[in-house]
Design a protein around this motif. Structure first.
Motif, mmCIF file in Angstrom:
data_model
loop_
_atom_site.group_PDB
_atom_site.id
_atom_site.type_symbol
_atom_site.label_atom_id
_atom_site.label_comp_id
_atom_site.label_asym_id
_atom_site.label_seq_id
_atom_site.Cartn_x
_atom_site.Cartn_y
_atom_site.Cartn_z
ATOM 1 N N MET A 1 0.838 -1.203 0.000
ATOM 2 C CA MET A 1 0.000 0.000 0.000
ATOM 3 C C MET A 1 0.869 1.249 0.000
ATOM 4 S SD MET A 1 -3.258 -1.002 2.450
ATOM 5 C CE MET A 1 -2.379 -1.947 3.698
ATOM 6 N N ASP A 2 0.354 2.296 -0.590
ATOM 7 C CA ASP A 2 1.102 3.545 -0.746
ATOM 8 C C ASP A 2 0.783 4.500 0.398
ATOM 9 O OD1 ASP A 2 2.367 5.831 -1.538
ATOM 10 O OD2 ASP A 2 1.176 6.141 -3.358
ATOM 11 N N TYR A 3 1.794 4.840 1.191
ATOM 12 C CA TYR A 3 1.609 5.740 2.325
ATOM 13 C C TYR A 3 2.257 7.113 2.075
ATOM 14 C CZ TYR A 3 -0.129 1.763 4.985
ATOM 15 O OH TYR A 3 -0.879 0.702 5.428
ATOM 16 N N THR A 4 2.591 7.414 0.843
ATOM 17 C CA THR A 4 3.298 8.670 0.576
ATOM 18 C C THR A 4 2.405 9.896 0.780
ATOM 19 O OG1 THR A 4 2.755 8.512 -1.787
ATOM 20 C CG2 THR A 4 4.872 7.579 -1.066
ATOM 21 N N GLN A 5 1.083 9.714 0.744
ATOM 22 C CA GLN A 5 0.155 10.837 0.937
ATOM 23 C C GLN A 5 -0.486 10.821 2.321
ATOM 24 O OE1 GLN A 5 -0.094 13.249 -1.500
ATOM 25 N NE2 GLN A 5 1.548 12.023 -2.422
ATOM 26 N N GLU A 6 0.066 10.034 3.217
ATOM 27 C CA GLU A 6 -0.475 9.925 4.582
ATOM 28 C C GLU A 6 -0.503 11.293 5.266
ATOM 29 O OE1 GLU A 6 -1.453 7.308 8.113
ATOM 30 O OE2 GLU A 6 -1.390 6.978 5.942
ATOM 31 N N VAL A 7 -1.608 11.587 5.933
ATOM 32 C CA VAL A 7 -1.723 12.860 6.654
ATOM 33 C C VAL A 7 -0.878 12.803 7.927
ATOM 34 C CG1 VAL A 7 -4.055 13.238 5.773
ATOM 35 C CG2 VAL A 7 -3.735 12.127 8.014
ATOM 36 N N SER A 8 -0.640 13.948 8.532
ATOM 37 C CA SER A 8 0.081 13.982 9.812
ATOM 38 C C SER A 8 -0.864 13.583 10.938
ATOM 39 C CB SER A 8 0.651 15.373 10.071
ATOM 40 O OG SER A 8 -0.382 16.332 10.109
ATOM 41 N N HIS A 9 -0.296 13.105 12.040
ATOM 42 C CA HIS A 9 -1.091 12.596 13.155
ATOM 43 C C HIS A 9 -0.688 13.271 14.462
ATOM 44 C CE1 HIS A 9 -2.396 9.404 10.431
ATOM 45 N NE2 HIS A 9 -1.116 9.111 10.183
ATOM 46 N N SER A 10 -1.501 13.090 15.474
ATOM 47 C CA SER A 10 -1.217 13.635 16.799
ATOM 48 C C SER A 10 0.115 13.103 17.326
ATOM 49 C CB SER A 10 -2.335 13.257 17.775
ATOM 50 O OG SER A 10 -1.968 13.556 19.113
ATOM 51 N N THR A 11 0.827 13.971 18.022
ATOM 52 C CA THR A 11 2.092 13.562 18.648
ATOM 53 C C THR A 11 1.890 13.103 20.086
ATOM 54 O OG1 THR A 11 2.517 15.840 19.368
ATOM 55 C CG2 THR A 11 3.403 15.165 17.218
ATOM 56 N N LEU A 12 0.643 13.073 20.551
ATOM 57 C CA LEU A 12 0.358 12.713 21.948
ATOM 58 C C LEU A 12 -0.058 11.257 22.130
ATOM 59 C CD1 LEU A 12 -1.623 15.890 23.096
ATOM 60 C CD2 LEU A 12 0.836 15.446 23.214
ATOM 61 N N LEU A 13 -0.009 10.499 21.049
ATOM 62 C CA LEU A 13 -0.444 9.110 21.109
ATOM 63 C C LEU A 13 0.738 8.147 21.133
ATOM 64 C CD1 LEU A 13 -3.337 9.241 18.461
ATOM 65 C CD2 LEU A 13 -3.472 9.615 20.931
ATOM 66 N N GLN A 19 2.371 1.567 9.770
ATOM 67 C CA GLN A 19 1.724 1.405 8.475
ATOM 68 C C GLN A 19 0.945 0.094 8.455
ATOM 69 O OE1 GLN A 19 4.835 1.736 5.484
ATOM 70 N NE2 GLN A 19 4.961 3.946 5.704
ATOM 71 N N PRO A 20 -0.374 0.137 8.575
ATOM 72 C CA PRO A 20 -1.192 1.320 8.781
ATOM 73 C C PRO A 20 -1.005 1.919 10.180
ATOM 74 C CG PRO A 20 -2.548 -0.640 8.491
ATOM 75 C CD PRO A 20 -1.158 -1.088 8.418
ATOM 76 N N HIS A 46 -6.831 0.342 8.822
ATOM 77 C CA HIS A 46 -6.451 -0.869 8.070
ATOM 78 C C HIS A 46 -5.811 -0.509 6.735
ATOM 79 C CE1 HIS A 46 -8.584 -3.571 10.865
ATOM 80 N NE2 HIS A 46 -9.458 -2.595 10.952
ATOM 81 N N GLY A 47 -5.480 0.776 6.568
ATOM 82 C CA GLY A 47 -4.863 1.239 5.339
ATOM 83 C C GLY A 47 -4.429 2.685 5.507
ATOM 84 N N PRO A 48 -3.974 3.331 4.442
ATOM 85 C CA PRO A 48 -3.511 4.720 4.523
ATOM 86 C C PRO A 48 -4.629 5.672 4.948
ATOM 87 C CG PRO A 48 -2.831 3.687 2.455
ATOM 88 C CD PRO A 48 -3.800 2.763 3.086
ATOM 89 N N VAL A 49 -4.238 6.752 5.616
ATOM 90 C CA VAL A 49 -5.179 7.816 5.997
ATOM 91 C C VAL A 49 -4.923 8.992 5.057
ATOM 92 C CG1 VAL A 49 -5.988 9.358 7.812
ATOM 93 C CG2 VAL A 49 -5.129 7.067 8.397
ATOM 94 N N LEU A 50 -5.916 9.309 4.231
ATOM 95 C CA LEU A 50 -5.760 10.336 3.206
ATOM 96 C C LEU A 50 -6.764 11.466 3.427
ATOM 97 C CD1 LEU A 50 -5.476 7.931 0.129
ATOM 98 C CD2 LEU A 50 -3.622 8.830 1.561
#
Length: 361
Positions: A1-13, A19-20, A46-50
């Motif tokens: 799966m392609d994760y190059t367009q994955e959004v940024s996520h919280s740094t508090l987790l 991946q995923p 279960h996959g990339p977050v776009l």
């Protein structure tokens, strides 16, 4: 799966997988907030977050009475807005504890894959009625959801279903949500549109939902048929499970549960204990009790938050004249009189685990 367009996520987790992306907060952080801040809401994928555009993202509705396609923006504007405060919980909450009893299969979540928020969106009932669905004529049918917009680990898409009776019930508050706590959903939590099913496990709250259809059967998707089920204890390998998945019901509600989120020393011989509890479906928590002597005696905790029939319950207790170290336990009692038991039932997928809450000081 392609994760190059994955959004940024919280740094508090606490990241459990990259991946995923799967991550959770600590329970200690969670229990400080009745309404969970977005940066502390767990992420299960279960996959990339776009990121998608609500003006071009479409949701197709398919029923025997007719079909219709909306953009997310059109759906948001075409129907009345409704709100519901509800807890969202992953079926794998506390899986790491179960894994210590015997190895399980799945992300080793601790006790932070739960949140409590105010969701807003379109009542699913209104959308189905707009395309002519007759709940009485289709008694026993199911509403199936799918998201085809992102690749998925175990199937060609992610899907799930709920009974049509639940979808059509005004008392069940099922939404196609576009807001959380007064703000548009973020990509992590399903923007531009996700399913919200109060009282059901998170697996049925399909994010980025783009297809809704009626069926006489449950969704055929992997995550409805071959996952998120409590299998008998003797089924302890994936090979053994292959032949029995179809014999066991899909999870809907999760059992009564409580967790000790934090234990803080307040003085030389006193401690403050905080935690959360959650009922089963729409049956709320009536009380939470706490013990420091291995369950010999129990003391009522003070409930500090509860809102409506779908929310979690926050609680706290103060103990004085305690020893230098020890173990504190919690147990919840429901409004039906059910009491959380000391031990939970082991199952291969590590779901629906609900022994007494436990923490050391």
């Amino acid at each position: 799966m392609d994760y190059t367009q994955e959004v940024s996520h919280s740094t508090l987790l606490v990241v459990r997988a990259d991946q995923p992306y799967n991550a959770e907060p600590t329970a200690a952080a969670l229990v400080e907030f009745p309404i969970t801040p977005e940066d502390l809401i767990y992420c299960r994928n279960h996959g990339p977050v776009l990121e998608y555009d609500e003006q071009t993202f479409t949701i197709g509705i398919q029923t025997p009475q007719g079909s219709r396609i909306f953009t997310a923006k059109e759906m948001r504007e075409a129907f009345p807005r409704a709100e519901v405060v509800t807890a969202l919980q992953c079926a794998g909450n506390r899986r790491k504890e179960m894994d210590k009893v015997k190895k399980v299969h799945g992300v080793l979540w601790n006790d932070g894959v739960i949140s409590n928020n105010r969701w807003a969106g379109v009542p699913l009932r209104d959308v189905l009625q707009a395309v002519g669905v007759d709940a009485q004529a289709q008694n026993g049918w199911h509403v199936c959801f799918a998201s085809h917009v992102t690749p998925c680990q175990d199937d060609k898409d992610y899907g799930g279903s709920i009974p049509l009776t639940k979808a059509m019930s005004p008392e069940d508050d099922v939404l196609l949500a576009y807001e959380m706590d007064g703000q548009p959903l973020s990509p992590d939590h399903g923007y531009p549109m996700r399913v919200v099913v109060p009282g059901y496990l998170g697996a049925r709250w399909v994010k980025w939902v783009d297809t809704i259809y009626l069926s006489q059967d449950e969704s055929p998707n992997f995550y409805q048929q071959l996952d998120y089920k409590v299998l008998p204890e003797e089924i302890d390998t994936k090979e053994k499970a292959k032949h029995v998945w179809s014999k066991h019901p899909s999870l809907t509600t999760l059992p009564l549960n409580s967790v000790v989120g934090s234990v803080t020393r307040k003085g030389a011989d006193s401690i403050s204990v905080k935690g959360y509890a959650i009922g089963c479906g729409d049956v709320q928590v009536a009380k939470v009790e706490v013990s420091t002597d291995d369950g010999v005696t129990w003391h009522d905790a003070r409930i500090t938050y509860q809102e409506g029939k779908w929310s979690w319950t926050l609680w706290e207790a103060l103990f004085e004249r305690v020893s230098d170290s020890g173990v504190v336990y919690s147990r919840a009692t429901s409004c039906r009189g059910e009491v959380q038991q000391r031990d939970g039932k082991w199952n291969m997928r590590g779901v629906a685990y609900n022994p007494w809450g436990r923490s050391k000081w």
